[in-house]
Design an enzyme around this catalytic site. Structure first.
Site, PDB file in Angstrom:
ATOM      1  N   LYS A 568       8.082   4.119  -2.927  1.00 49.08           N
ATOM      2  CA  LYS A 568       6.641   3.902  -2.880  1.00 49.08           C
ATOM      3  C   LYS A 568       6.409   2.731  -1.938  1.00 49.08           C
ATOM      4  O   LYS A 568       7.377   2.068  -1.532  1.00 49.08           O
ATOM      5  CB  LYS A 568       6.090   3.593  -4.267  1.00 49.08           C
ATOM      6  N   ARG A 569       5.158   2.444  -1.589  1.00 52.15           N
ATOM      7  CA  ARG A 569       4.898   1.267  -0.775  1.00 52.15           C
ATOM      8  C   ARG A 569       5.465   0.016  -1.465  1.00 52.15           C
ATOM      9  O   ARG A 569       5.518  -0.040  -2.700  1.00 52.15           O
ATOM     10  CB  ARG A 569       3.384   1.100  -0.566  1.00 52.15           C
ATOM     11  N   LYS A 574       3.713  -3.314  -7.733  1.00 50.71           N
ATOM     12  CA  LYS A 574       4.591  -2.186  -8.076  1.00 50.71           C
ATOM     13  C   LYS A 574       5.942  -2.677  -8.603  1.00 50.71           C
ATOM     14  O   LYS A 574       6.733  -1.915  -9.111  1.00 50.71           O
ATOM     15  CB  LYS A 574       4.779  -1.283  -6.864  1.00 50.71           C
TER      16      LYS A 574
HETATM   17  C1  B0W Z   1      -5.122   2.832   0.893  1.00 50.22           C
HETATM   18  C2  B0W Z   1      -5.409   2.326   2.164  1.00 50.22           C
HETATM   19  C3  B0W Z   1      -6.212   1.197   2.292  1.00 50.22           C
HETATM   20  C4  B0W Z   1      -6.520   0.659   3.639  1.00 50.22           C
HETATM   21  O1  B0W Z   1      -6.093   1.245   4.638  1.00 50.22           O
HETATM   22  O2  B0W Z   1      -7.220  -0.329   3.707  1.00 50.22           O
HETATM   23  C5  B0W Z   1      -6.716   0.585   1.167  1.00 50.22           C
HETATM   24  C6  B0W Z   1      -6.429   1.079  -0.092  1.00 50.22           C
HETATM   25  C7  B0W Z   1      -5.618   2.206  -0.235  1.00 50.22           C
HETATM   26  C8  B0W Z   1      -5.320   2.718  -1.553  1.00 50.22           C
HETATM   27  N1  B0W Z   1      -4.336   3.547  -1.892  1.00 50.22           N
HETATM   28  N2  B0W Z   1      -5.990   2.423  -2.617  1.00 50.22           N
HETATM   29  N3  B0W Z   1      -5.427   3.064  -3.661  1.00 50.22           N
HETATM   30  C9  B0W Z   1      -4.429   3.748  -3.211  1.00 50.22           C
HETATM   31  C10 B0W Z   1      -3.543   4.611  -4.052  1.00 50.22           C
HETATM   32  O3  B0W Z   1      -4.189   5.884  -4.241  1.00 50.22           O
HETATM   33  C11 B0W Z   1      -3.371   6.814  -4.954  1.00 50.22           C
HETATM   34  C12 B0W Z   1      -4.121   8.135  -4.989  1.00 50.22           C
HETATM   35  O4  B0W Z   1      -5.210   8.077  -5.829  1.00 50.22           O
HETATM   36  C13 B0W Z   1      -3.055   6.301  -6.341  1.00 50.22           C
HETATM   37  O5  B0W Z   1      -2.166   7.205  -6.959  1.00 50.22           O
HETATM   38  C14 B0W Z   1      -2.425   4.920  -6.270  1.00 50.22           C
HETATM   39  O6  B0W Z   1      -2.258   4.415  -7.574  1.00 50.22           O
HETATM   40  C15 B0W Z   1      -3.285   3.990  -5.424  1.00 50.22           C
HETATM   41  O7  B0W Z   1      -2.622   2.746  -5.286  1.00 50.22           O
END
Ligand code: B0W
Length: 836
Positions: A568-569, A574
Site C-alpha cells: 500500500k502507499r 498505515k
Molecule cells: C488521493 C489523492 C489525493 C491527492 O492527489 O491529493 C488526496 C487524497 C487521496 C485519497 N485516497 N484519499 N483517500 C484515499 C483512499 O481512498 C480509498 C478508496 O476509497 C480508500 O480505500 C482508502 O482508505 C483511502 O485512503
C-alpha cells in the site's frame, strides 16, 4: 472542384456496418498475422514482445469496437438516464488481459498464440501499466467502471490523460528514487483520439456584465487565455455481456489561434513555448496520496477536468434537446470522486447561467439534484482548500459564483440556527481566518444531493465528526457505500488456477455474483479440496519467488514460508513501522535462540512514498536497512526474510495477491477510510491481521471472529487514550518492546549511517504521536503469535483461507455499484443487443 462533404445531413446507419467478427482461434490467428505482418511490418525474426502485444491488442480491440458502437447506439436510442463519474484518477493498470477475459476470448487467443510459438504471458507482461492514479482512490474508479459495464449501466468515466503517470520507484542504497513514468512512449492502442470533440477551457481574464438585445444582463468572462481539451476514449468492456462503456480522458493542447497570433507577430519561439505551457496541464499526475495543498497547476488540472467534462455533457444535451433543460436533472447524475473535481458544482452553475441563460434558481435546482459527492478520507491534510486570491486570478467567474452559492447557503444556515455565529463560521464555504480560503468539501456538500463515505465506520465518523454540522442540517443527504473491487481482475484474471478450481466446484456464477462464493463453505471441510487449494497457493507463491528474483537475485526464499504481505502507499497512519517493530522482535527472538516450533516467515512490504513526504521516505530506508541485516545473517536463513518490493503498482499486485498468506491491515483505528487491498487479498485466500478500521470491520463481520486476527485499540479508545498517551512508559514496561527499541536506537541497522533514523524513533516515542504505534505493539505481537499457531496447522490454515475467500462476496465492486445505483444514481440497466 467543389469538395465533397464527408458527412451527409442524414447518414444511413447501415452504410458503415461490417459483419460481426469471429472469436475463434482461427479468427485470431488471421487477424494477428494481418496486424503483425501487414500493419506493423514484423515477421518471425522479431524478438520484441511489444509488437506481438500490439498486433494482438489490435485484434482484440476490433471486437471491442463493434460492441462499443452498439452500446453507444443503445443508450442514445433509449434516451437512458446517465451517470458521469468525474475523477482526477483512473488507475487502470494493464488492459489486454482484462479485455480478453471480459470478451471471453482468453482461451482462443492462447491457442492461437501457441500455434505461432508465442507465450501469452510474455505478451501480457510487456504492456505498461496505465498508472494514472496514486492508490486506492484511483484504483476504485477503475474497478467501478468495470462493474458499471458489467451491470450494463449507462456510465461514462471522465478523467485526465496524464502524459506521465505515477512515478516508477527504484531502490538505491535502500532509498526510494523516483523516475518519470512515460507510459505512452510506445503509444497506446487502447485509446481513440476524438479531435472533433475538442473544447475550449478558459483561464484568467476578468468578468463584465453585459446587456443583451432583450435588455437582460449577463456576466461575460472575457480576455481569457484559452486551452483546448482534446478527448481520448478508451473502451471499457463488461463481462461476457456485449456492453462496452467509455472512459474519456482529456489532454490539454494549445488553441490554434493563440499560436497563430504570436506567430504573426514574428515570435515563433514564444508561440511554441505557449504550446508547451498549455500542454503542461495534463503533463503529470500529482503523486500525493494525501493532498499537498495550494498548487496552482493542480487547481488548473481540476478545473480543466470539470469544465471539459461538463461542456461535453451539456453540448451533447443541447445537440439532442436544444436549449430545453427541463429534463436534464431527470436524465443526468454526476458522481464526484472526492473533492478533486468538486469545482464542477460551480462550473455547472456557470455554464447553465452564462452560456445557456438559465436563472439562478433553475440552475441551482439542477446542480443540487445532479451532483453527488464521495469522501475518501478524514485526514485533515487531505482536505482541499484553495486560497481565494489564487482562485480569483485563475477562475474569476467561478469565485463570483462560489461566493453567491455561499451567501444563499449561509442564509439557510442562519434561518436554521438563528444567532449561531460560530456555526456559520464553521460551515461557511469560505474560511475567513487569516488568508481567505475556499473549502472544497463544503462546496461539494452544499452542491450535492448525496454525500457518502466508503466504509461503515468512515461514514459514521463523517457524520459524527468532520461533517457533523452538515449532517445536522441535511441528515438525508448522508449515506454509506462500502468499497469493493472487481472480481474479474482481482480473481479471474490474476489467479486463473484458483478461478478454475472455484468454477469447477461451484460453477461460474461467482464471477458476476460474488456472494455465490459462499457455496465454497462446505468444501472448507473437504480434505481433498483443501489440498488442491493449498497446492494452488503454493504455485502462486513460487511464481512470486520467481518475480522477486528480478529485484533480489541473491536472496533465497522458500515458498513454504508464511508469506506476510503489506502492500500500500507508505504513510505513517498505515503503520508500516509497526510491521518493522514486529520483524525486529522476530529477529531478536532468533538471535536469542527462542526458535522452538518456529514458523518460517517472509515479510513482503511494498509501496511508494510521496516524493515530498520525508518521513515516509525514511520508513522505506529503514525497511531496507533492516532487510539487509536480516537477509545477510545466516542465523535467519530459513526462518525470517524481509523484502521491500520496489515499484508496487497494479500489475505487481496481480502477482502478489494470489501468493499472500497473511494480509497486514494495521492502520491506527479511525484513519483508513476503507482500504481495498484488504479485499483483494481476502478474495485470494489471505487471512487478515488487522485493527478495527475501515472495511476491516466489515471483513471481520463477514468471515467471523475466528477467521480474522484482531488486535489494537478501537477508534474510540484511540480518542480516549490520546490525552494520557505515554509511549516511553509503555516501552519501559514491555521487555520485548524495550529490546526492539534498544536494537533500533543503538544503530544496529544503520551502523555506517549514524542518526539517520532518529526522527522515526523520536516520533514513535512522542506522546503526541498521532498514530500511536507503540500503544498497539503488544496486542499486535500477540496476534502474530496466534497467526503462527494457526499456520503450524496447515489443515486449519487452509480451512481459514478457503473461508476468507468464501465470505468475501460483499466486497465485489458489483455490490458497491448496485448500492450506488439503487440509492443515488437510479439508472436502468441497458442490455445492448445481440453480440456478447
Ligand atoms: C488521493 C489523492 C489525493 C491527492 O492527489 O491529493 C488526496 C487524497 C487521496 C485519497 N485516497 N484519499 N483517500 C484515499 C483512499 O481512498 C480509498 C478508496 O476509497 C480508500 O480505500 C482508502 O482508505 C483511502 O485512503
Amino acid at each position: 472542384m467543389p469538395q465533397k462533404k464527408f458527412v451527409t445531413s442524414c447518414p444511413n446507419p447501415l452504410i458503415f456496418q461490417l459483419p460481426p467478427l469471429g472469436k475463434n482461434k482461427e479468427d485470431f490467428l488471421f487477424d494477428f498475422r494481418k496486424y503483425y505482418v501487414n500493419l506493423l511490418g514484423r515477421d518471425e525474426f522479431c524478438r520484441s514482445p511489444l509488437y506481438a502485444n500490439e498486433a494482438l491488442s489490435l485484434a482484440v480491440r476490433d471486437r471491442l469496437m463493434e460492441r462499443w458502437k452498439i452500446t453507444h447506439d443503445t443508450y442514445r436510442n433509449n434516451a437512458s438516464r446517465r451517470m458521469f463519474y468525474l475523477s482526477m484518477e483512473f488507475l487502470m493498470g494493464r488492459t489486454l488481459s482484462n479485455a480478453m477475459l471480459n470478451l471471453g476470448v482468453t482461451d482462443a487467443v492462447s491457442e492461437a498464440l501457441y500455434d505461432l510459438g508465442l507465450e501469452i504471458e510474455e505478451l501480457i507482461d510487456s504492456e505498461f501499466d496505465a498508472g494514472l492514479g496514486n492508490g486506492g482512490l484511483g484504483r476504485l474508479a477503475a474497478c467501478f467502471i468495470d462493474s458499471c459495464a458489467t451491470l450494463q449501466l449507462p456510465v461514462i468515466g471522465y478523467g485526465l490523460r496524464y502524459e506521465y503517470g505515477m512515478f516508477t520507484q527504484s531502490i538505491v542504497n535502500g532509498e526510494q528514487v523516483e523516475k518519470p513514468d512515460h507510459w505512452l512512449r510506445h503509444g497506446n492502442i487502447w485509446e481513440i483520439k476524438r479531435l472533433e470533440y475538442s473544447l475550449r477551457i478558459k483561464f484568467g481574464g476578468h468578468t463584465e456584465v453585459q446587456t443583451d438585445e432583450n435588455g437582460s444582463h449577463r456576466v461575460c468572462w472575457i480576455n481569457t487565455n484559452d486551452i483546448l481539451a482534446v478527448p481520448y476514449d478508451t473502451p471499457i468492456p463488461g463481462y461476457h455481456n456485449g456492453t462496452v462503456n467509455t472512459l474519456r480522458l482529456w489532454k490539454a493542447a494549445a488553441t490554434e489561434e493563440f499560436d497563430l497570433q504570436e506567430f504573426n507577430e514574428g515570435d515563433y519561439a514564444d508561440s511554441v513555448a505557449a504550446k508547451n505551457t498549455a500542454e503542461h496541464i495534463t503533463m503529470v499526475l500529482y503523486p500525493n496520496d494525501a493532498n499537498e495543498n495550494g498548487k496552482e497547476l493542480r487547481l488548473r488540472q481540476q478545473y480543466f477536468l470539470a469544465s471539459a467534462s461538463l461542456q461535453d455533457i451539456l453540448g451533447h444535451w443541447v445537440g439532442q434537446h436544444g436549449e430545453d433543460f427541463s429534463l436534464f436533472a431527470e436524465k443526468s447524475c454526476f458522481q464526484l470522486n472526492d473533492t478533486h473535481p468538486s469545482i464542477a458544482v460551480a462550473e455547472l452553475m456557470r455554464l447553465l447561467l452564462d452560456n445557456h441563460g438559465l436563472s439562478w434558481q433553475k440552475a441551482w435546482t439542477i446542480t443540487r439534484s445532479t451532483m453527488a459527492y464521495t469522501n475518501h478520507t478524514l485526514l485533515p491534510e487531505a482536505l482541499e482548500k484553495w486560497p481565494v486570491p489564487l482562485f480569483k486570478k485563475l477562475l474569476p467567474r467561478l469565485v463570483e459564483i462560489i461566493f453567491e452559492i455561499n451567501a444563499h447557503f449561509l442564509a439557510e444556515v442562519a434561518a436554521h440556527w438563528p444567532g449561531d455565529i460560530a456555526r456559520l463560521q464553521r460551515m461557511s464555504i469560505i474560511e475567513e481566518c487569516g488568508l481567505q480560503q475556499i473549502r472544497m468539501a463544503h462546496l461539494a456538500i452544499v452542491g450535492s444531493f448525496s454525500v457518502n463515505g466508503v466504509a461503515q465506520l468512515h461514514s459514521q465518523l463523517l457524520q459524527q465528526g468532520l461533517f457533523k454540522d452538515f449532517y445536522q442540517l441535511w441528515p438525508q443527504k448522508f449515506n454509506n457505500k462500502t468499497n469493493g473491487v472487481t472480481p474479474r481482475r482481482w480473481i479471474a484474471a490474476c489467479n486463473p488456477k484458483l478461478a478454475a478450481l472455484i468454477s469447477e466446484t461451484i460453477g461460474e456464477g461467482w464471477i458476476t455474483d460474488l456472494r455465490e462464493l459462499k457455496k465454497l463453505v462446505p468444501y472448507a471441510d473437504d480434505v481433498a479440496f483443501r489440498k488442491r487449494w493449498r497446492d494452488i497457493k503454493q504455485q502462486s507463491k513460487q511464481q512470486l519467488v520467481d518475480y522477486k528474483k528480478h529485484y533480489y537475485p541473491d536472496v533465497t526464499l522458500s515458498a513454504d514460508a508464511l508469506f506476510d504481505v503489506q502492500v500500500k502507499r507508505i504513510h505513517e497512519y498505515k503503520r508500516q513501522l509497526l510491521n518493522v517493530l514486529h520483524v525486529v522482535h522476530l529477529y531478536n527472538r532468533i538471535k536469542q535462540g527462542d526458535t522452538e516450533n518456529w514458523v518460517a516467515r517472509c515479510v513482503l512490504i511494498g509501496g511508494k512514498a510521496a516524493p515530498g513526504y520525508s518521513m515516509a521516505k525514511k520508513i522505506i530506508k529503514l525497511i531496507n536497512n533492516v532487510a539487509h541485516v536480516i537477509n545477510s545473517d545466516p542465523d535467519m536463513a530459513g526462518r525470517l526474510t524481509l523484502l521491500f518490493l520496489p515499484d508496487y503498482r497494479v500489475s505487481a499486485m496481480e502477482k502478489i495477491c494470489p501468493a499472500a498468506d497473511l494480509s497486514e491491515q494495521i492502520s491506527t483505528a479511525g484513519k483508513e477510510a476503507s482500504g481495498t487491498g484488504n479485499m483483494k487479498l481476502m478474495m485470494n485466500g489471505a487471512l487478515t491481521i488487522g485493527t478495527l478500521d475501515g472495511a476491516n470491520i466489515e471483513i471481520r463481520e463477514e468471515v467471523g471472529d475466528e477467521n480474522f486476527f484482531l488486535f489494537g485499540l478501537t477508534e474510540q479508545q484511540v480518542v480516549e487514550k490520546r490525552h494520557s498517551y505515554n509511549p516511553v512508559d509503555i516501552i519501559n514496561q514491555d521487555r520485548d518492546l524495550q529490546k526492539v527499541m534498544n536494537l533500533l536506537e543503538c544503530g544496529h541497522f544503520n551502523y555506517f549511517e549514524p542518526g539517520i533514523f532518529n526522527d522515526i524513533f523520536n516520533s514513535l516515542k512522542c506522546p503526541n504521536d498521532p498514530w500511536m504505534t507503540i500503544a498497539d505493539f503488544r496486542s499486535y505481537i500477540d496476534a502474530q503469535q496466534q497467526v503462527e499457531e494457526a499456520y503450524r496447522d496447515q489443515e486449519r490454515w487452509s480451512k481459514m483461507s478457503i473461508l476468507n475467500c468464501a465470505y468475501s462476496g460483499k466486497f465485489s465492486s458489483d455490490r458497491t455499484i448496485a448500492d450506488y445505483n439503487h440509492d443515488i444514481w437510479k439508472l436502468t440497466p441497458q442490455p445492448s443487443g445481440m453480440l456478447k
